[in-house]
Design a protein around this motif. Structure first.
Motif, PDB file in Angstrom:
ATOM      1  N   ASP A 192       9.006 -39.416   8.868  1.00 10.41           N
ATOM      2  CA  ASP A 192       9.653 -38.716   7.767  1.00 10.41           C
ATOM      3  C   ASP A 192      10.801 -39.506   7.170  1.00 10.41           C
ATOM      4  O   ASP A 192      11.165 -39.323   6.023  1.00 10.41           O
ATOM      5  N   ASP A 193      11.374 -40.469   7.935  1.00  5.06           N
ATOM      6  CA  ASP A 193      12.383 -41.347   7.356  1.00  5.06           C
ATOM      7  C   ASP A 193      11.749 -42.205   6.288  1.00  5.06           C
ATOM      8  O   ASP A 193      12.316 -42.461   5.228  1.00  5.06           O
TER       9      ASP A 193
ATOM     10  N   ALA B 213      11.236 -40.028   3.365  1.00  4.34           N
ATOM     11  CA  ALA B 213      12.522 -39.787   2.707  1.00  4.34           C
ATOM     12  C   ALA B 213      12.922 -41.023   1.921  1.00  4.34           C
ATOM     13  O   ALA B 213      13.384 -40.944   0.782  1.00  4.34           O
TER      14      ALA B 213
ATOM     15  N   TRP C 242       7.369 -34.673   2.915  1.00  6.85           N
ATOM     16  CA  TRP C 242       8.824 -34.674   2.881  1.00  6.85           C
ATOM     17  C   TRP C 242       9.212 -34.258   1.466  1.00  6.85           C
ATOM     18  O   TRP C 242       8.638 -34.737   0.494  1.00  6.85           O
TER      19      TRP C 242
ATOM     20  N   VAL D  50       9.018 -31.455   5.632  1.00  5.11           N
ATOM     21  CA  VAL D  50      10.389 -31.757   6.006  1.00  5.11           C
ATOM     22  C   VAL D  50      11.261 -31.639   4.769  1.00  5.11           C
ATOM     23  O   VAL D  50      10.908 -32.174   3.727  1.00  5.11           O
TER      24      VAL D  50
ATOM     25  N   ARG E 235      15.317 -31.688   3.067  1.00  9.49           N
ATOM     26  CA  ARG E 235      16.723 -32.009   3.261  1.00  9.49           C
ATOM     27  C   ARG E 235      17.463 -31.459   2.058  1.00  9.49           C
ATOM     28  O   ARG E 235      16.948 -31.530   0.944  1.00  9.49           O
TER      29      ARG E 235
ATOM     30  N   THR F 280      19.013 -30.345   7.730  1.00  9.50           N
ATOM     31  CA  THR F 280      17.657 -30.834   7.550  1.00  9.50           C
ATOM     32  C   THR F 280      16.729 -29.764   8.112  1.00  9.50           C
ATOM     33  O   THR F 280      17.022 -29.178   9.141  1.00  9.50           O
TER      34      THR F 280
ATOM     35  N   ALA G  71      12.587 -28.644   9.013  1.00 11.61           N
ATOM     36  CA  ALA G  71      11.209 -29.078   9.150  1.00 11.61           C
ATOM     37  C   ALA G  71      10.365 -27.871   9.504  1.00 11.61           C
ATOM     38  O   ALA G  71      10.768 -27.063  10.330  1.00 11.61           O
TER      39      ALA G  71
ATOM     40  N   THR H 283      21.442 -34.689  10.195  1.00 14.57           N
ATOM     41  CA  THR H 283      20.094 -35.161   9.892  1.00 14.57           C
ATOM     42  C   THR H 283      19.364 -35.465  11.180  1.00 14.57           C
ATOM     43  O   THR H 283      19.954 -35.737  12.220  1.00 14.57           O
TER      44      THR H 283
ATOM     45  N   THR I 201      15.194 -36.785  12.643  1.00 15.73           N
ATOM     46  CA  THR I 201      13.810 -37.096  12.286  1.00 15.73           C
ATOM     47  C   THR I 201      12.899 -36.867  13.468  1.00 15.73           C
ATOM     48  O   THR I 201      13.248 -37.160  14.609  1.00 15.73           O
TER      49      THR I 201
END
Ligand code: C2E
Ligand code: MG
Ligand code: MG
Length: 760
Positions: A18-19, A22, A48, A241, A243, A266, A268, A289, A291
């Motif tokens: 998911d990073d 993002a 995301w 996900v 944010r 964050t 999910a 945050t 992940t």
């Protein structure tokens, strides 16, 4: 490459999907969401999205999935409110085999902009290659340990969920959500259920425990259209996900603030999907945050699948339990549910009143207008009862036209009676069926639990039923409260029923004959056969005492057949002993006889066996029997009359509705009911009624007989009003055959001596 993209690629080495997603959103201007759909079925798709754009999640993931399945088209894809960019993820370390099999698809959702720039295109292509590496990257040792712990957690949770049932559901869900939250290190976790019928999302479990009822919680029951986040959860198909961004939907932020959360977080979410339907969502929130690893996403998907199975199973069990306790036609609780409720309330120390409601003459309407119409009436009445009750009261349908209402903590018998009369008023309001307005009265029997210490639900119901029976036999459309005298009467009725069955078998029935005379010359014209029962220990019991019970229990059919046979044989004997007598034999036939087949047959059998001329036999049928089903009655009566047998309407005048039907009825005689004859000399109303009946009879060329004459004044009045025939105690009581002989010999009574006896 910008600083941001370096950051993203660095983080990617750690294997976090998911990073990467993002990062893709951050690197491409106007991108609001990114979706990764791996080809391998063991890997989960992930979306995301910026909080405010969560609504595109489902559309974006299906766009990516479709492209993967169809192997394109790649690049720009215009959707309704956003533009999609679909990038293939080549397989293999080198990432240079775009013609070979793909590892998956990366898709971006863009808002408020057109095509990607050349630079952006190559960035996305790079990110896609990195995705390919990430999804195929081998796990490190640390990750392996964590994987083992994750597997353990999944199996612990699935074990418990599998053995969970309705009553343990709530605690099992709380427990599972807590375990997951702690494992994943999330600050908040929850499970929500989609209630599509109400178009809302309902909170099922929450970590940390809320200590607040769901109804009072701002996050308890939330309409899907409340904000884009809830809208996204309605049909979410893949993990999402989110944010929070600067432009996060204000309504959502407000809700979150109301719930006491920080604004920085964050989230999910894993959807609970069954077939094509999203049943709910399992979500985790981090106040910083965080992940997830791909393994975690996969574990959560497994748990979501278990949860959806569990919820659907509990639903099905619930439905089954409810249907076992509900009446299909009206949706009201059924008898079993009613008894459960009584037990529950009594255990709680409540004083109850049980109102047993039965619609009057429902069967007649049902037969007449058809069962569809009958069902409609029952549904309307069920609704009226249901909506008129206080929340603490309870209504059930036992079947047929029987309803029961439990009044909780009722104010003694008076309170119950006034509630009953309100219900009867509601029931009596006309109902429109098949273009006809039908109206029903009802009868109510009430049993109170206060004076009946430790009575079970069954017992209370039995008492209310006894009271109801009494209400019916008192003429219906009324309420009767149970007392112990009624119980005595009821016991008596039951004993009659029991003994009467025996009576038929062991010859303890008799027939008495009550003469009928010409009121002008005293001639004996006819006799009426009246059944008597030699009841053990009680002597000869009158018909009025046991015929109603025999009618209810259907014993009457056999009794009537026996009386008919006996009476025909008796008249035949008398005719042999007194040749030339033209005496008519009147025999009573119960209403039930008109409904069962075989009446015509038994009449012709009795006539044949006795050799009696048919015109000397007259069957008496009550007006009520005819009203019950005119068409059927007319059919049977015609058949009987075509044999030459005469027909009389008994107790005439008690059901005036049939006056108008008189034309259509094939009858010869009207017997005026005793209530109009008794005291007719002094009652102008009775006189008017008798006069009307006499006139009516004349118009239709029928004979009229007055029943139950007890005084000479009544006799004289009858004659004045034009009624020449009568029976009654004044003239003669019902007599045994031997006692009737002297009268048969003379052929008449002396009316002048009668007048002398009573007036003198
Ligand atoms: P019903 O056919 O109207 O018979 C007349 C009833 O009134 C008889 O009662 C009779 O004894 C009574 N009665 C006659 N004259 C007088 C009077 O001056 N004063 C008073 N107070 N009563 C009088 P019973 O025999 O008890 O019969 C009652 C009812 O039971 C009958 O009314 C009839 O409907 C029914 N029933 C009698 N025998 C039979 C039978 O064999 N089969 C059927 N299905 N019903 C019967
Ligand atoms: Mg009669
Ligand atoms: Mg009568």
């Amino acid at each position: 490459m910008s600083e941001d993209s370096v950051f993203a690629t660095d983080r990617l080495q750690e294997g976090t999907i998911d990073d990467l997603l993002a990062g893709s959103v951050r690197l491409v201007q106007g991108a609001v969401a990114a979706a990764l759909v791996p080809r391998a079925s063991t890997k989960s798709p992930v979306v995301w999205a910026d909080l405010v754009h969560a609504d595109v999640a489902t559309g974006l993931s299906s766009l990516a999935a479709k492209a993967l399945a169809d192997n394109g088209p790649w690049g720009e894809n215009v959707a309704e409110t956003w533009t999609g960019w679909v990038e293939p993820i080549p397989s293999g370390e080198s990432g240079t085999s775009p013609d070979g099999e793909l590892a998956g698809v990366l898709a971006l959702a863009l808002r408020d902009r057109g095509s990607l720039t050349e630079h952006e295109r190559s960035t996305v292509a790079l990110l896609a290659r990195l995705c390919g590496k990430t999804t195929s990257a081998s796990a490190s040792t640390g990750a392996l340990t964590r994987q083992r712990r994750l597997d353990d957690l999944v199996s612990t949770i699935s074990e418990r969920l599998m053995s969970t049932t309705g009553p343990t559901l709530e605690s099992a869900l709380d427990w599972a959500v807590e375990r997951l939250a702690q494992f994943l290190g999330s600050d908040v976790a929850f499970l929500r259920r989609n209630d599509r019928a109400r178009n809302v999302s309902v909170l099922m479990a929450f970590y940390p425990p809320l200590g607040m009822p769901i109804e009072e919680n701002p996050l308890g029951v939330v309409p899907f259209d409340a904000d884009p986040i809830f809208a996204a959860t309605k049909d979410l198909k893949v993990p999402l996900v989110v944010r929070n961004a600067a432009d996060t939907d204000e309504r959502y932020l407000q809700r979150v603030k109301d719930a006491g959360w920080s604004e920085e977080f964050t989230g999910a979410a894993v959807p609970l999907v069954h077939g094509d339907t999203t049943e709910g969502v399992l979500a985790f929130v981090y106040l910083s945050t965080y992940t997830w690893s791909e393994q975690e996403v996969n574990a959560l998907r497994a748990i979501a699948a278990l949860l959806v199975q569990l919820l659907l199973r509990v639903d099905a069990e619930d439905r089954l339990r409810r249907s076992a306790l509900t009446d299909d036609l009206t949706g009201l609780p059924n008898r079993r549910a009613l008894l459960d409720e009584v037990t529950k309330l009594q255990d709680g120390g409540h004083k109850l009143a049980l109102l047993f409601i039965d619609l009057d003459r429902f069967k007649v309407m049902n037969d007449h207008l058809g069962h569809g119409a009958g069902d409609k009436v029952l549904q309307v009445i069920a609704d009226r009862i249901r909506t008129s009750l206080r929340p603490s009261d309870f209504a059930a349908r036992l079947g047929g036209d029987e309803f029961v209402v439990i009044l909780n903590d009722v104010d003694g018998g008076l309170g119950a009676v006034s509630a009953a009369s309100r219900l009867l008023d509601l029931i009596a309001l006309p109902i429109e069926v098949r273009g006809q307005r039908v109206a029903h009265t009802g009868s109510v029997g009430i049993a109170l639990s206060e004076d009946a210490e430790a009575a079970t639900g069954e017992e209370l119901l039995g008492r209310a039923d006894i009271a109801l029976y009494s209400a019916k036999s008192q003429g219906r459309n009324r309420t009767v409260v149970f007392d112990h005298q009624l119980e005595g009467q009821h016991a008596e009725r039951s004993s009659i029923e029991l003994l009467l069955r025996q009576a038929l078998a062991d010859n303890s029935l008799r027939v008495l004959y009550q003469p009928e005379f010409d009121l002008c010359d005293g001639r004996l014209l006819a006799v009426e056969a009246l059944v008597r029962w030699h009841r053990p220990g009680q002597g000869l019991v009158e018909a009025a005492q046991f015929v109603p019970v025999a009618e209810e229990t259907h014993l009457i059919t056999d009794i009537d057949r026996w009386v008919l046979e006996e009476a025909c044989a008796q008249l035949a004997r008398w005719r042999r002993a007194y040749p030339g007598t033209e005496l008519v034999m009147r025999v009573n036939m119960s209403a039930a006889q008109l409904a069962v087949a075989g009446l015509v047959r038994s009449v012709s059998d009795s006539l044949r066996r006795s050799g009696l001329p048919p015109q000397l036999l007259c069957l008496e049928i009550t007006e009520q029997a005819v009203i019950a089903d005119v068409e059927q009655a007319v059919r049977v009566l015609r058949d009987i009359r075509s044999m030459g047998v005469k027909l009389a309407i008994d107790d005439f005048g008690t059901g005036f509705s049939s006056m108008s039907q008189l034309k259509t009825l094939p009858v010869d005689v009207l017997k005026i009911d005793r209530v109009f004859v008794d005291g007719v000399a002094h009652d102008p109303t009775d006189q008017a009624i008798v006069e009307t009946i006499v006139r009516l009879a004349r118009a239709f060329k029928l004979e009229v007989v007055g029943e139950g004459i007890e005084t000479i004044e009544d006799l004289q009045t009858l004659v004045q009003l034009g009624c020449r025939r009568a029976q009654g105690y004044l003239l003669s009581r019902p007599l045994a055959p031997a006692d009737l002989e002297p009268l048969l010999m003379r052929g008449a009574i002396d009316l002048t001596s009668l007048a002398a006896v009573t007036t003198g």
